[in-house]
Scaffold this motif. Structure first.
Motif, PDB file in Angstrom:
ATOM      1  N   MET A  21     -32.317 -31.899 -11.215  1.00  0.00           N
ATOM      2  CA  MET A  21     -32.614 -30.985 -12.312  1.00  0.00           C
ATOM      3  C   MET A  21     -34.118 -30.862 -12.517  1.00  0.00           C
ATOM      4  SD  MET A  21     -29.950 -29.593 -13.757  1.00  0.00           S
ATOM      5  CE  MET A  21     -30.795 -29.022 -15.242  1.00  0.00           C
ATOM      6  N   LEU A  22     -34.547 -29.615 -12.749  1.00  0.00           N
ATOM      7  CA  LEU A  22     -35.909 -29.331 -13.179  1.00  0.00           C
ATOM      8  C   LEU A  22     -35.825 -28.569 -14.487  1.00  0.00           C
ATOM      9  CD1 LEU A  22     -37.422 -27.962  -9.829  1.00  0.00           C
ATOM     10  CD2 LEU A  22     -37.566 -30.302 -10.695  1.00  0.00           C
ATOM     11  N   VAL A  23     -36.739 -28.847 -15.395  1.00  0.00           N
ATOM     12  CA  VAL A  23     -36.760 -28.158 -16.683  1.00  0.00           C
ATOM     13  C   VAL A  23     -38.067 -27.382 -16.809  1.00  0.00           C
ATOM     14  CG1 VAL A  23     -36.640 -28.386 -19.189  1.00  0.00           C
ATOM     15  CG2 VAL A  23     -35.343 -29.960 -17.729  1.00  0.00           C
ATOM     16  N   CYS A  24     -37.968 -26.089 -17.127  1.00  0.00           N
ATOM     17  CA  CYS A  24     -39.146 -25.262 -17.376  1.00  0.00           C
ATOM     18  C   CYS A  24     -39.471 -25.274 -18.861  1.00  0.00           C
ATOM     19  CB  CYS A  24     -38.901 -23.826 -16.926  1.00  0.00           C
ATOM     20  SG  CYS A  24     -38.824 -23.594 -15.150  1.00  0.00           S
ATOM     21  N   PHE A  25     -40.739 -25.499 -19.171  1.00  0.00           N
ATOM     22  CA  PHE A  25     -41.201 -25.409 -20.550  1.00  0.00           C
ATOM     23  C   PHE A  25     -42.648 -24.945 -20.535  1.00  0.00           C
ATOM     24  CE2 PHE A  25     -43.345 -27.176 -24.300  1.00  0.00           C
ATOM     25  CZ  PHE A  25     -42.607 -26.559 -25.295  1.00  0.00           C
ATOM     26  N   ASP A  26     -42.920 -23.815 -21.184  1.00  0.00           N
ATOM     27  CA  ASP A  26     -44.266 -23.276 -21.305  1.00  0.00           C
ATOM     28  C   ASP A  26     -44.930 -23.113 -19.937  1.00  0.00           C
ATOM     29  OD1 ASP A  26     -46.438 -22.254 -22.712  1.00  0.00           O
ATOM     30  OD2 ASP A  26     -47.416 -24.210 -22.885  1.00  0.00           O
ATOM     31  N   GLY A  27     -44.147 -22.683 -18.956  1.00  0.00           N
ATOM     32  CA  GLY A  27     -44.699 -22.410 -17.643  1.00  0.00           C
ATOM     33  C   GLY A  27     -44.896 -23.615 -16.754  1.00  0.00           C
ATOM     34  N   ARG A  28     -44.515 -24.785 -17.233  1.00  0.00           N
ATOM     35  CA  ARG A  28     -44.641 -25.999 -16.428  1.00  0.00           C
ATOM     36  C   ARG A  28     -43.252 -26.557 -16.129  1.00  0.00           C
ATOM     37  NH1 ARG A  28     -50.043 -27.122 -16.536  1.00  0.00           N
ATOM     38  NH2 ARG A  28     -51.203 -26.361 -18.347  1.00  0.00           N
ATOM     39  N   GLY A  82     -52.024 -17.719  -7.771  1.00  0.00           N
ATOM     40  CA  GLY A  82     -52.695 -18.814  -7.091  1.00  0.00           C
ATOM     41  C   GLY A  82     -51.695 -19.850  -6.620  1.00  0.00           C
ATOM     42  N   GLY A  83     -52.128 -20.696  -5.686  1.00  0.00           N
ATOM     43  CA  GLY A  83     -51.272 -21.741  -5.163  1.00  0.00           C
ATOM     44  C   GLY A  83     -50.714 -21.394  -3.791  1.00  0.00           C
ATOM     45  N   ILE A  84     -49.938 -22.309  -3.247  1.00  0.00           N
ATOM     46  CA  ILE A  84     -49.378 -22.156  -1.903  1.00  0.00           C
ATOM     47  C   ILE A  84     -47.862 -22.088  -2.001  1.00  0.00           C
ATOM     48  CG2 ILE A  84     -49.155 -23.199   0.382  1.00  0.00           C
ATOM     49  CD1 ILE A  84     -51.837 -24.616  -0.176  1.00  0.00           C
ATOM     50  N   VAL A  85     -47.267 -21.058  -1.393  1.00  0.00           N
ATOM     51  CA  VAL A  85     -45.814 -20.874  -1.375  1.00  0.00           C
ATOM     52  C   VAL A  85     -45.332 -20.982   0.064  1.00  0.00           C
ATOM     53  CG1 VAL A  85     -43.903 -19.308  -1.891  1.00  0.00           C
ATOM     54  CG2 VAL A  85     -45.919 -19.343  -3.373  1.00  0.00           C
ATOM     55  N   ARG A  86     -44.402 -21.872   0.295  1.00  0.00           N
ATOM     56  CA  ARG A  86     -43.782 -22.004   1.618  1.00  0.00           C
ATOM     57  C   ARG A  86     -42.292 -21.721   1.462  1.00  0.00           C
ATOM     58  NH1 ARG A  86     -47.131 -26.521   1.033  1.00  0.00           N
ATOM     59  NH2 ARG A  86     -48.944 -26.561   2.417  1.00  0.00           N
ATOM     60  N   VAL A  98     -36.895 -27.049   2.645  1.00  0.00           N
ATOM     61  CA  VAL A  98     -36.738 -25.667   3.084  1.00  0.00           C
ATOM     62  C   VAL A  98     -37.768 -24.765   2.412  1.00  0.00           C
ATOM     63  CG1 VAL A  98     -35.190 -23.665   2.953  1.00  0.00           C
ATOM     64  CG2 VAL A  98     -34.296 -25.889   3.654  1.00  0.00           C
ATOM     65  N   ALA A  99     -38.082 -25.065   1.163  1.00  0.00           N
ATOM     66  CA  ALA A  99     -39.057 -24.270   0.416  1.00  0.00           C
ATOM     67  C   ALA A  99     -39.867 -25.205  -0.473  1.00  0.00           C
ATOM     68  CB  ALA A  99     -38.353 -23.217  -0.435  1.00  0.00           C
ATOM     69  N   SER A 100     -41.112 -24.838  -0.697  1.00  0.00           N
ATOM     70  CA  SER A 100     -41.953 -25.657  -1.572  1.00  0.00           C
ATOM     71  C   SER A 100     -43.024 -24.797  -2.228  1.00  0.00           C
ATOM     72  CB  SER A 100     -42.608 -26.799  -0.791  1.00  0.00           C
ATOM     73  OG  SER A 100     -43.513 -26.299   0.175  1.00  0.00           O
ATOM     74  N   LEU A 101     -43.409 -25.205  -3.417  1.00  0.00           N
ATOM     75  CA  LEU A 101     -44.516 -24.589  -4.143  1.00  0.00           C
ATOM     76  C   LEU A 101     -45.565 -25.663  -4.387  1.00  0.00           C
ATOM     77  CD1 LEU A 101     -42.611 -22.524  -6.884  1.00  0.00           C
ATOM     78  CD2 LEU A 101     -43.143 -21.872  -4.530  1.00  0.00           C
ATOM     79  N   ASP A 102     -46.838 -25.310  -4.211  1.00  0.00           N
ATOM     80  CA  ASP A 102     -47.929 -26.258  -4.401  1.00  0.00           C
ATOM     81  C   ASP A 102     -48.960 -25.634  -5.335  1.00  0.00           C
ATOM     82  OD1 ASP A 102     -49.801 -28.266  -4.248  1.00  0.00           O
ATOM     83  OD2 ASP A 102     -50.313 -27.925  -2.146  1.00  0.00           O
ATOM     84  N   ARG A 103     -48.987 -26.114  -6.589  1.00  0.00           N
ATOM     85  CA  ARG A 103     -49.940 -25.664  -7.617  1.00  0.00           C
ATOM     86  C   ARG A 103     -49.893 -24.142  -7.789  1.00  0.00           C
ATOM     87  NH1 ARG A 103     -52.663 -28.793  -4.217  1.00  0.00           N
ATOM     88  NH2 ARG A 103     -53.995 -27.083  -3.537  1.00  0.00           N
ATOM     89  N   VAL A 104     -48.687 -23.624  -7.913  1.00  0.00           N
ATOM     90  CA  VAL A 104     -48.487 -22.172  -8.019  1.00  0.00           C
ATOM     91  C   VAL A 104     -48.604 -21.720  -9.472  1.00  0.00           C
ATOM     92  CG1 VAL A 104     -46.740 -20.354  -7.835  1.00  0.00           C
ATOM     93  CG2 VAL A 104     -47.107 -21.937  -5.932  1.00  0.00           C
ATOM     94  N   SER A 105     -49.327 -20.631  -9.672  1.00  0.00           N
ATOM     95  CA  SER A 105     -49.485 -20.043 -11.000  1.00  0.00           C
ATOM     96  C   SER A 105     -49.126 -18.561 -10.951  1.00  0.00           C
ATOM     97  CB  SER A 105     -50.920 -20.206 -11.505  1.00  0.00           C
ATOM     98  OG  SER A 105     -51.253 -21.578 -11.656  1.00  0.00           O
ATOM     99  N   VAL A 106     -48.522 -18.073 -12.035  1.00  0.00           N
ATOM    100  CA  VAL A 106     -48.122 -16.668 -12.141  1.00  0.00           C
ATOM    101  C   VAL A 106     -48.483 -16.169 -13.528  1.00  0.00           C
ATOM    102  CG1 VAL A 106     -46.167 -15.063 -12.230  1.00  0.00           C
ATOM    103  CG2 VAL A 106     -46.238 -16.837 -10.464  1.00  0.00           C
ATOM    104  N   ALA A 107     -49.041 -14.965 -13.609  1.00  0.00           N
ATOM    105  CA  ALA A 107     -49.314 -14.309 -14.885  1.00  0.00           C
ATOM    106  C   ALA A 107     -48.553 -13.001 -14.927  1.00  0.00           C
ATOM    107  CB  ALA A 107     -50.806 -14.063 -15.054  1.00  0.00           C
ATOM    108  N   ASP A 108     -48.144 -12.580 -16.137  1.00  0.00           N
ATOM    109  CA  ASP A 108     -47.431 -11.312 -16.241  1.00  0.00           C
ATOM    110  C   ASP A 108     -48.412 -10.148 -16.256  1.00  0.00           C
ATOM    111  OD1 ASP A 108     -48.475 -11.153 -18.820  1.00  0.00           O
ATOM    112  OD2 ASP A 108     -46.613 -11.713 -19.814  1.00  0.00           O
ATOM    113  N   GLU A 109     -47.879  -8.934 -16.456  1.00  0.00           N
ATOM    114  CA  GLU A 109     -48.726  -7.746 -16.383  1.00  0.00           C
ATOM    115  C   GLU A 109     -49.792  -7.695 -17.470  1.00  0.00           C
ATOM    116  OE1 GLU A 109     -44.928  -6.885 -18.614  1.00  0.00           O
ATOM    117  OE2 GLU A 109     -45.493  -7.791 -16.694  1.00  0.00           O
ATOM    118  N   ARG A 110     -49.610  -8.475 -18.524  1.00  0.00           N
ATOM    119  CA  ARG A 110     -50.611  -8.529 -19.592  1.00  0.00           C
ATOM    120  C   ARG A 110     -51.592  -9.680 -19.410  1.00  0.00           C
ATOM    121  NH1 ARG A 110     -46.837  -9.126 -24.592  1.00  0.00           N
ATOM    122  NH2 ARG A 110     -45.842 -10.496 -23.067  1.00  0.00           N
TER     123      ARG A 110
END
Length: 267
Positions: free
Chosen positions: A241-248, A99-103, A44-56
């Protein structure tokens, strides 16, 4: 009143819960594990090599690739600040990645972690808060009669205890506020539901109700992504389950029913 006294070793969990809320309404993790999704549907949804940076400019997500399928609950775990907040908001179309592709599908429900800051306006009525569901997308004259009818239907369907649809959202208990937000976001059968700390601040009975709603959404074919800072809670409802650590993101065992709590904690 003091309703129960005893040595810790002599009291069972159900007895304590019964004394607290009047009935043993605790969520049974073993029973929940038996009711997990047998199979999941198409993506239903997928992310492909998606990156996000905060306002700083600090990276919060780093080349994340994942997918969520119809009729499954994908649990997300991680220490606060590990990227899970950004992951949920990318999936919920609340932020745009660098960056990356969001579906993602057209219809998405989103239950943020802070309902009074990000989901409700306490001074507004439940009807007015219901109208916020499509904020930014609706055009033309507000159809208040239709919004009132939809709000009343959601209140009845999701056991929201309120004196009426014209009650201010701030007059409801935390559990009823959360049930209202969840009911609003489930209205119209979204393809994807994204939830963040869905039982934070709720008593045992309200928490059990909310978790049951997530399982019902999964059974109806909704793709659910759920993060909770309570690791046991997210393990109890997730199919994967997915685990987030340091943005990965680190995937754990494909079957959340068999993944070890210690393994998720280590990740």
């Amino acid at each position: 009143r003091t309703v129960l006294t005893g040595a810790p070793g002599a009291l069972g969990e159900s007895a304590v819960i019964d004394a607290m809320v009047g009935s043993a309404a605790a969520f049974d993790a073993q029973e929940a594990a038996a009711s997990r999704a047998a199979t999941a549907g198409t993506a239903v949804a997928s992310l492909d090599r998606v990156s996000v940076a905060d306002e700083r400019g600090v990276p919060r997500l780093r080349d994340v690739t994942m997918e969520v399928r119809a009729g499954e609950i994908v649990g997300v775990a991680g220490v606060e600040g590990s990227g899970q907040r950004e992951l949920l908001r990318v999936l919920a179309a609340r932020i745009t990645p660098a960056g990356g592709i969001v579906r993602i599908p057209a219809r998405i429900g989103f239950v943020p972690g802070d309902r009074l800051r990000d989901a409700l306006v306490p001074a507004m009525t439940l009807v007015e808060n219901f109208a916020l569901k499509d904020a930014g997308e609706s055009r033309g004259t507000m159809q208040w009669t239709a919004y009132a009818s939809r709000a009343r239907s959601a209140i009845a369907a999701h056991d929201v205890r309120a004196s009426g649809a014209d009650s201010p959202a701030g007059a409801l208990s935390g559990g009823n506020q959360q049930k209202f937000v969840l009911g609003r976001e489930l209205e119209g059968a979204p393809a994807l539901l994204v939830v963040e700390n869905p039982t934070r601040g709720l008593d045992i009975r309200a928490a059990a109700h909310v978790l049951g709603e997530l399982r019902s959404a999964r059974a109806a074919g909704v793709a659910v992504v759920a993060y909770s800072s309570d690791l046991d809670e997210v393990l109890s409802i997730a199919d994967r389950m997915l685990v987030c650590f340091d943005g990965r993101i680190t995937p754990t065992d494909a079957d959340a029913a068999t993944v070890a709590r210690a393994l998720v904690g280590l990740a």
